[in-house]
Design a protein around this motif. Structure first.
Motif, short mmCIF file in Angstrom:
data_model
loop_
_atom_site.label_atom_id
_atom_site.label_comp_id
_atom_site.label_asym_id
_atom_site.label_seq_id
_atom_site.Cartn_x
_atom_site.Cartn_y
_atom_site.Cartn_z
N LYS A 93 10.53 48.68 -17.51
CA LYS A 93 10.21 49.95 -16.84
C LYS A 93 8.71 50.16 -16.69
CE LYS A 93 10.45 52.87 -21.04
NZ LYS A 93 10.39 51.74 -21.97
N ASP A 94 7.91 49.40 -17.47
CA ASP A 94 6.45 49.51 -17.38
C ASP A 94 5.85 48.54 -16.36
OD1 ASP A 94 6.62 51.32 -19.47
OD2 ASP A 94 6.22 49.81 -21.02
N CYS A 95 6.67 47.68 -15.73
CA CYS A 95 6.13 46.57 -14.92
C CYS A 95 6.24 46.83 -13.41
CB CYS A 95 6.87 45.28 -15.23
SG CYS A 95 6.83 44.82 -16.96
N VAL A 96 5.19 46.39 -12.68
CA VAL A 96 5.26 46.38 -11.21
C VAL A 96 5.62 44.96 -10.75
CG1 VAL A 96 3.96 46.75 -9.07
CG2 VAL A 96 3.54 48.23 -11.05
N THR A 97 5.07 43.96 -11.45
CA THR A 97 5.39 42.55 -11.18
C THR A 97 6.03 41.96 -12.43
OG1 THR A 97 3.38 42.44 -9.84
CG2 THR A 97 4.46 40.34 -10.34
N VAL A 98 7.05 41.14 -12.25
CA VAL A 98 7.69 40.46 -13.39
C VAL A 98 7.72 38.96 -13.10
CG1 VAL A 98 9.78 40.20 -14.79
CG2 VAL A 98 9.14 42.46 -13.91
N VAL A 99 7.19 38.16 -14.03
CA VAL A 99 7.28 36.70 -13.93
C VAL A 99 8.43 36.26 -14.85
CG1 VAL A 99 6.09 34.49 -14.09
CG2 VAL A 99 4.79 36.57 -13.54
N ARG A 100 9.52 35.83 -14.23
CA ARG A 100 10.71 35.43 -14.98
C ARG A 100 10.58 33.99 -15.47
NH1 ARG A 100 15.24 32.30 -13.59
NH2 ARG A 100 14.40 31.91 -11.51
N GLN A 122 13.39 45.48 -8.58
CA GLN A 122 13.18 45.22 -7.15
C GLN A 122 13.55 46.44 -6.30
OE1 GLN A 122 15.47 41.54 -7.70
NE2 GLN A 122 13.86 40.46 -6.61
N MET A 123 14.61 47.15 -6.69
CA MET A 123 15.04 48.34 -5.94
C MET A 123 13.96 49.43 -5.98
SD MET A 123 17.94 47.69 -4.60
CE MET A 123 18.67 49.26 -4.13
N ASN A 124 13.16 49.40 -7.06
CA ASN A 124 12.10 50.40 -7.21
C ASN A 124 10.76 49.90 -6.68
OD1 ASN A 124 13.64 52.50 -8.44
ND2 ASN A 124 13.70 51.30 -10.32
N GLY A 125 10.80 48.84 -5.86
CA GLY A 125 9.58 48.36 -5.22
C GLY A 125 8.81 47.32 -6.00
N GLY A 126 9.35 46.90 -7.13
CA GLY A 126 8.66 45.88 -7.94
C GLY A 126 8.88 44.47 -7.39
N ILE A 127 8.09 43.53 -7.88
CA ILE A 127 8.19 42.12 -7.46
C ILE A 127 8.69 41.30 -8.64
CG2 ILE A 127 6.87 40.09 -6.72
CD1 ILE A 127 4.81 42.14 -5.55
N VAL A 128 9.72 40.49 -8.41
CA VAL A 128 10.18 39.54 -9.44
C VAL A 128 9.86 38.14 -8.93
CG1 VAL A 128 12.11 38.64 -10.78
CG2 VAL A 128 11.99 41.09 -10.27
N THR A 129 9.06 37.40 -9.68
CA THR A 129 8.66 36.06 -9.25
C THR A 129 8.87 35.08 -10.41
OG1 THR A 129 6.88 34.79 -8.20
CG2 THR A 129 6.21 36.44 -9.84
N SER A 130 8.40 33.84 -10.24
CA SER A 130 8.60 32.82 -11.27
C SER A 130 7.40 31.89 -11.30
CB SER A 130 9.87 32.00 -10.96
OG SER A 130 9.67 31.23 -9.79
N GLN A 131 7.33 31.07 -12.35
CA GLN A 131 6.26 30.08 -12.49
C GLN A 131 6.15 29.19 -11.25
OE1 GLN A 131 4.90 27.50 -15.21
NE2 GLN A 131 4.27 29.12 -16.59
N ILE A 132 7.29 28.62 -10.82
CA ILE A 132 7.28 27.64 -9.72
C ILE A 132 6.88 28.33 -8.42
CG2 ILE A 132 8.61 25.89 -8.48
CD1 ILE A 132 8.08 25.26 -11.48
N GLN A 133 7.38 29.54 -8.20
CA GLN A 133 7.01 30.31 -7.00
C GLN A 133 5.48 30.52 -6.99
OE1 GLN A 133 9.34 31.50 -4.66
NE2 GLN A 133 7.65 32.15 -3.37
#
Length: 440
Positions: A65-72, A87-98
């Protein structure tokens, strides 16, 4: 700084990959970081001016809930309500490889995926490139975490990534050269369906450009289907016949190489075609492969003692790996089989061992899968084939039983299962087997 890294940036999963992500974020100048893991978190020394908050234990996902970007991290399943909510709240979920593929300055990137042979193929590609003087580094699932490759990157370098389905699952960018090895079913304790697993693999080539290259297995339907999703205009199909490999009029004989196991020719073919896409001549690649030595615990020949040959294939954590390994055994042999439960289907393996391995004389079963494997083997007709089969509580006892194969025989440990329960991982299992051979 990477413009996609809008703070606060969350790191979801803090194993080796998550720790690498933290180092990357600090290098990129991110000042507000949230680290989340179910296990206890031990942070390194954090530079002044950087705030790192941690969430661990059962409520670790509260940190989202504290994050805008999340690196999974790769091992974290992405299709969860909590990550959808970000993501529904406008955040970005990304990854190492991305992040790596978005940021890399490498001249070219090579990605290798498949159910079997990824590590061998990646190391063969690197071996060939080293032999012809092309700068390269290995990362991803093998070697170092991908974001570590960015630290001292040069523009003349080629980055080679071994990529698992976990790492590929949400990818929206593909490497310049994509190698799709044989793909069967795997990780169904993590993926919801076989289709989801294969769909994840397809991201390796799905986002390629026309100028890119895809290497695949034409005779393996899942590999060919994944390759069909690549927009690359150059596609190389791997094909191997017998114990030699012919590409562009050049021939490589397995007998001239240091590796054992006919299935390695497929990895060599894939590696050669990947290097061809990078401008290496086939003749140069074949010459380099003659000096290639197998990776530890992958059909590794451990020598001959008391007239018995020993092969350590501890890395074979899937049934199809064991099918490939046992198919290259020449002498009468005993097989050590079994390990922890990943709900794999042993039907095909059992059928092949009972009906298509006439030189298989003994099977010693270990681990949590032993009872289920024994039932499948009996159903397939091992007893009628004269193959002695028994369950043992430890690897040491299984090994001792296999020694009765006697002079002129071989013993191979190719478990077709992961090692957890009896061992920490496949490496420890392999080391124990090595010591048993050494102590003879």
């Amino acid at each position: 700084m990477n413009s996609n890294l809008v703070s606060p940036v969350g790191i979801l999963g803090f194993g080796v990959e998550g720790q690498s992500t933290l180092r990357y974020l600090i290098r990129e100048g991110v000042k507000d970081i949230v680290v989340m893991d179910k296990n206890p978190i031990s942070l390194p020394t954090i530079p002044n001016g950087v705030k790192v908050s941690t969430f661990e234990g059962d409520k670790y996902l509260d940190g989202l809930k504290d994050c805008v970007t999340v690196v999974r991290s790769a091992g974290v399943y992405p299709m969860t309500p909590e990550l959808f909510s970000v993501q529904m709240n406008g955040g970005i979920v990304t990854s190492q490889i991305q992040l790596f593929l978005e940021q890399t300055k490498s001249k070219k990137t090579v990605g290798v995926t498949g159910t079997l042979g990824k590590g061998s193929t990646v190391s063969m590609i690197s071996h060939i490139l080293n032999a012809v003087g092309i700068s390269n580094e290995i990362g991803g699932n093998f070697g170092v975490p991908a974001l570590d490759l960015l630290e001292n990157e040069t523009k003349d370098r080629i980055s080679i990534l071994e990529l698992s389905s976990f790492q590929l699952m949400t990818l929206s960018q593909s490497p310049n050269v994509g190698v799709v090895l044989r793909v069967s079913t795997e990780h169904l304790d993590w993926h919801k369906t076989v289709e989801e697993y294969r769909d994840a693999k397809a991201n390796l080539v799905r986002w390629q450009k026309r100028t890119d290259t895809c290497v695949y297995f034409a005779d393996a339907e899942p590999s060919a289907k994944i390759a069909s999703e690549s927009p690359a205009s150059t596609k190389y199909a791997v094909s191997v016949e017998g114990s030699s490999l012919t590409i562009d009029g050049e021939t490589l004989f397995l007998g001239d190489c240091k590796v054992r196991g006919i299935y390695q020719l497929e990895n060599m073919a894939a590696a050669t075609l990947a290097c061809k896409a990078l401008g290496v001549k086939v003749a140069e690649a074949f010459e380099a492969l003659k000096s290639y030595e197998t990776l530890p615990f992958r059909m590794e020949f451990k020598g001959e003692k008391k007239g018995i040959e020993f092969y350590n294939d501890s890395y074979a954590t899937r049934p199809d790996a064991t099918i490939a390994a046992t198919g290259s055994m020449k002498r009468p042999f005993a097989l050590i089989l079994g390990g922890s439960e990943k709900n794999a289907d042993f039907t095909e393996l059992s059928e092949i061992l009972a009906k298509d391995r006439p030189n298989l004389k003994r099977i010693a079963l270990i681990g949590a899968t032993a009872q289920r494997m024994l039932a499948d083997l009996k159903k397939a007709g091992v007893e009628g084939a004269g193959i002695k089969t028994a369950i043992f509580p430890t690897l040491e006892e299984a090994f001792a039983d296999c020694l009765s194969i006697g002079e002129g025989g071989s013993i191979i440990m190719s478990p077709a299962c992961a090692s957890f329960g009896l061992f920490k991982n496949y490496k420890v299992r392999g080391q124990v087997f090595d010591k048993l051979v050494a102590d003879l």
